[in-house]
Scaffold this active site. Structure first.
Site, PDB file in Angstrom:
ATOM      1  N   GLU A   1       0.801  -1.220   0.000  1.00 51.48           N
ATOM      2  CA  GLU A   1       0.000   0.000   0.000  1.00 51.48           C
ATOM      3  C   GLU A   1       0.839   1.277   0.000  1.00 51.48           C
ATOM      4  O   GLU A   1       0.788   2.063   0.950  1.00 51.48           O
ATOM      5  CB  GLU A   1      -0.958   0.015   1.199  1.00 51.48           C
ATOM      6  CG  GLU A   1      -1.872  -1.194   1.229  1.00 51.48           C
ATOM      7  CD  GLU A   1      -3.042  -1.047   2.212  1.00 51.48           C
ATOM      8  OE1 GLU A   1      -3.110  -0.020   2.907  1.00 51.48           O
ATOM      9  OE2 GLU A   1      -3.877  -1.948   2.266  1.00 51.48           O
TER      10      GLU A   1
ATOM     11  N   GLU B   1      -5.159  -8.530   0.971  1.00 53.81           N
ATOM     12  CA  GLU B   1      -5.792  -8.154   2.240  1.00 53.81           C
ATOM     13  C   GLU B   1      -7.268  -7.885   2.004  1.00 53.81           C
ATOM     14  O   GLU B   1      -7.641  -7.211   1.043  1.00 53.81           O
ATOM     15  CB  GLU B   1      -5.207  -6.859   2.839  1.00 53.81           C
ATOM     16  CG  GLU B   1      -3.860  -7.001   3.461  1.00 53.81           C
ATOM     17  CD  GLU B   1      -3.339  -5.682   4.055  1.00 53.81           C
ATOM     18  OE1 GLU B   1      -4.153  -4.805   4.421  1.00 53.81           O
ATOM     19  OE2 GLU B   1      -2.111  -5.545   4.136  1.00 53.81           O
TER      20      GLU B   1
HETATM   21  C1  PNW Z   1      -4.182  -1.543   5.562  1.00 54.22           C
HETATM   22  N1  PNW Z   1      -7.167   4.176   4.681  1.00 54.22           N
HETATM   23  O1  PNW Z   1      -4.143  -0.247   6.054  1.00 54.22           O
HETATM   24  C2  PNW Z   1      -2.827  -2.121   5.920  1.00 54.22           C
HETATM   25  O2  PNW Z   1      -2.170  -2.788   4.894  1.00 54.22           O
HETATM   26  C3  PNW Z   1      -2.840  -2.933   7.178  1.00 54.22           C
HETATM   27  O3  PNW Z   1      -1.571  -2.884   7.765  1.00 54.22           O
HETATM   28  C4  PNW Z   1      -3.936  -2.426   8.092  1.00 54.22           C
HETATM   29  O4  PNW Z   1      -3.888  -2.971   9.379  1.00 54.22           O
HETATM   30  C5  PNW Z   1      -5.240  -2.731   7.401  1.00 54.22           C
HETATM   31  O5  PNW Z   1      -5.290  -2.192   6.086  1.00 54.22           O
HETATM   32  C6  PNW Z   1      -6.469  -2.240   8.158  1.00 54.22           C
HETATM   33  O6  PNW Z   1      -6.428  -0.838   8.319  1.00 54.22           O
HETATM   34  C7  PNW Z   1      -4.954   0.794   5.673  1.00 54.22           C
HETATM   35  O7  PNW Z   1      -7.234   5.123   5.508  1.00 54.22           O
HETATM   36  C8  PNW Z   1      -4.989   1.887   6.521  1.00 54.22           C
HETATM   37  O8  PNW Z   1      -7.762   4.236   3.568  1.00 54.22           O
HETATM   38  C9  PNW Z   1      -5.723   3.007   6.190  1.00 54.22           C
HETATM   39  C10 PNW Z   1      -6.414   3.034   4.989  1.00 54.22           C
HETATM   40  C11 PNW Z   1      -6.380   1.957   4.136  1.00 54.22           C
HETATM   41  C12 PNW Z   1      -5.644   0.835   4.478  1.00 54.22           C
END
Ligand code: PNW
Length: 464
Positions: free
Chosen positions: A172, A368
């Site tokens: 990401e 994921e």
């Molecule tokens: C992902 N957003 O994080 C990550 O790859 C993981 O480490 C994380 O724990 C998981 O999704 C759940 O949050 C994100 O704000 C964090 O759009 C924030 C965002 C998207 C993905």
């Protein structure tokens, strides 16, 4: 006569990977063990007000010491693959010269333990834990960081390349760039749209150099990158809302997919951001490096985005998107998870179909997908989380629909194997198939873990 509806059984391809995912800083703890140096997340979490409850990853689930127990739990679930990340600060020694052998050994043992349990190891090289020393020289706003990443990728490819089944260079990069350097809500907590765009380019360059380094190391696994792609939908059919969706799609999806898979930045996005930057950070040859071929595309999906043109006079919605002062984000109607994220499996199906339509027929993985929900004690010392079962069933059905429509979708990884350190939310959000009691570090497979395990056993499940 009474007609009893037959349950619909969804069956997956026989080679389908049923996986679960984690990331180093979120589960390992042991932040001072065996020569690990601080990462930007250690620094960020130590700053007052950054993380809910003042939580840090210093101990977390204690996975670094308990990895053998965790691999046993994965085997009990029946996982075909496990996606973990390697902590760069365990590999790069203080000062940056040479390699920290003790850190390398940990991942070597983990990979061997997985293979012995019949589980395919999937390794992510960068899941946000940049060595603090590299942030001190500019972090991802510095081109040098991409070169250091290539060195690190070469080391990992040489050591684990004979056994890792699939590699993700980055996890990401949108989050690293736009949350880490744009809004400052993630480490290293820097703020500025130009920083975010500069970091985006250097992350992409790191990805391309990383793929080249892994390839040169003789790594035998599938080489890929995990993007947090989304389906961006306009609120209404108006031309203004369509334009808002186009802008956000550019800054979330195409700014990553286009350089990697087509060798160019989306012209409209470059134009949208012209008043912020002349994109002088892009040097001759960079796009050829960034578009060096990958073997598969990996996407992380949580929810779709619903956007409209902002009403006149509404200026800044505090979003992560440069130029988003022209855009307003809306909650999607319907249920939400404990993150406040909407539950909409059609977004996942649409995303997978869109990638094939726009970027060609390629092997895809969902690296994921999952949901934060609180759980509660169930019968016989179990843990009940029916909402998570519903979320997983719905999204796996969407994956199945995409496969039937011809998408070459080869695997699916639940986020997450274990409850863990949910970044800015600390331990206040639980994503695990397995509950972690943070007082004792005891693990308990949740009802959703049992459901997933059944699905794995039958290579499919019934829709109710
Ligand atoms: C992902 N957003 O994080 C990550 O790859 C993981 O480490 C994380 O724990 C998981 O999704 C759940 O949050 C994100 O704000 C964090 O759009 C924030 C965002 C998207 C993905």
């Amino acid at each position: 006569t009474v007609v009893q509806a037959e349950p619909v059984r969804l069956t997956f391809p026989s080679t389908f990977w049923w996986g679960a995912a984690t990331a180093a800083y979120q589960i390992e703890g042991s932040v001072d063990a065996d020569g690990r140096t601080p990462s930007i997340w250690d620094t960020f979490a130590a700053e007052p007000g950054r993380i809910t409850g003042g939580d840090t990853g210093a101990v977390s689930t204690g996975h670094y010491e308990r990895f053998r127990e965790d691999v046993k739990l994965m085997a009990e679930l029946g996982l075909s693959a496990y996606r973990f990340s390697i902590a760069w600060p365990r590999i790069r020694p203080a000062g940056g010269h040479g390699v920290n052998a003790a850190g390398l050994d940990f991942y070597d043992r983990l990979v061997d333990e997985l293979l012995a349990a019949g589980i395919q190891p999937v390794a992510t090289l960068y899941h946000w834990d940049l060595p603090q020393e590299l942030e001190d020289t500019g972090g991802w706003t510095s081109r040098e960081t991409a070169l250091r990443f290539a060195d690190y990728a070469a080391v990992m490819g040489a050591r684990l390349g004979d056994r890792v089944a699939m590699w993700n260079t980055l996890n990401e990069p949108w989050c690293s760039a736009f949350l880490g350097y744009g809004t400052g809500g993630h480490a290293p907590g820097r703020r500025g749209h130009v920083h975010a765009l500069t970091a985006t380019h250097h992350l992409l360059l790191a990805h391309g150099l990383g793929i080249e380094a892994l390839r040169a190391s003789g790594a035998t696994g599938t080489l890929s990158v995990a993007l947090n792609a989304g389906a961006v939908r306009p609120l209404t059919a108006s031309a203004e809302d369509a334009d808002a969706a186009r802008r956000i799609d550019g800054l979330l999806n195409r700014i990553f997919f286009d350089p990697i898979l087509r060798g160019s930045y989306p012209a409209d996005t470059v134009e949208d951001t012209r008043d912020l930057t002349d994109w002088g950070f892009v040097r001759a040859g960079d796009l050829a490096t960034i578009s060096t071929p990958v073997d598969a595309v990996c996407v992380n999906y949580y929810q779709p985005d619903l956007v409209s043109a902002a009403p006149a006079g509404v200026l800044d919605h505090g979003t992560c998107y440069p130029t988003a002062q022209a855009v307003q984000f809306h909650p999607t109607p319907g249920p939400v998870t404990h993150m406040g994220w909407s539950v909409d499996p059609t977004g996942l199906r649409d995303l997978l179909l869109r990638i094939r339509r726009d970027y060609g027929d390629r092997p895809l993985y969902v690296t994921e997908n999952g949901a934060a929900y609180d759980d509660r004690p169930g019968p016989d010392g179990g843990v009940d989380d029916p909402e998570r079962i519903g979320y997983l069933r719905g999204h796996l059905a969407a994956v199945h629909e995409a496969i039937l429509a011809g998408v070459d979708l080869r695997g699916y990884f639940v986020w997450s194997l274990l409850d863990n350190f949910e970044w800015a939310f600390g331990f206040s959000r639980r994503f695990g198939l397995i509950r972690v009691d943070y007082a004792t570090l005891e693990r308990t497979i949740k009802a959703s873990g049992r459901w997933y395990s059944e699905a794995i056993t039958h290579n499919g499940f019934d829709l109710p």
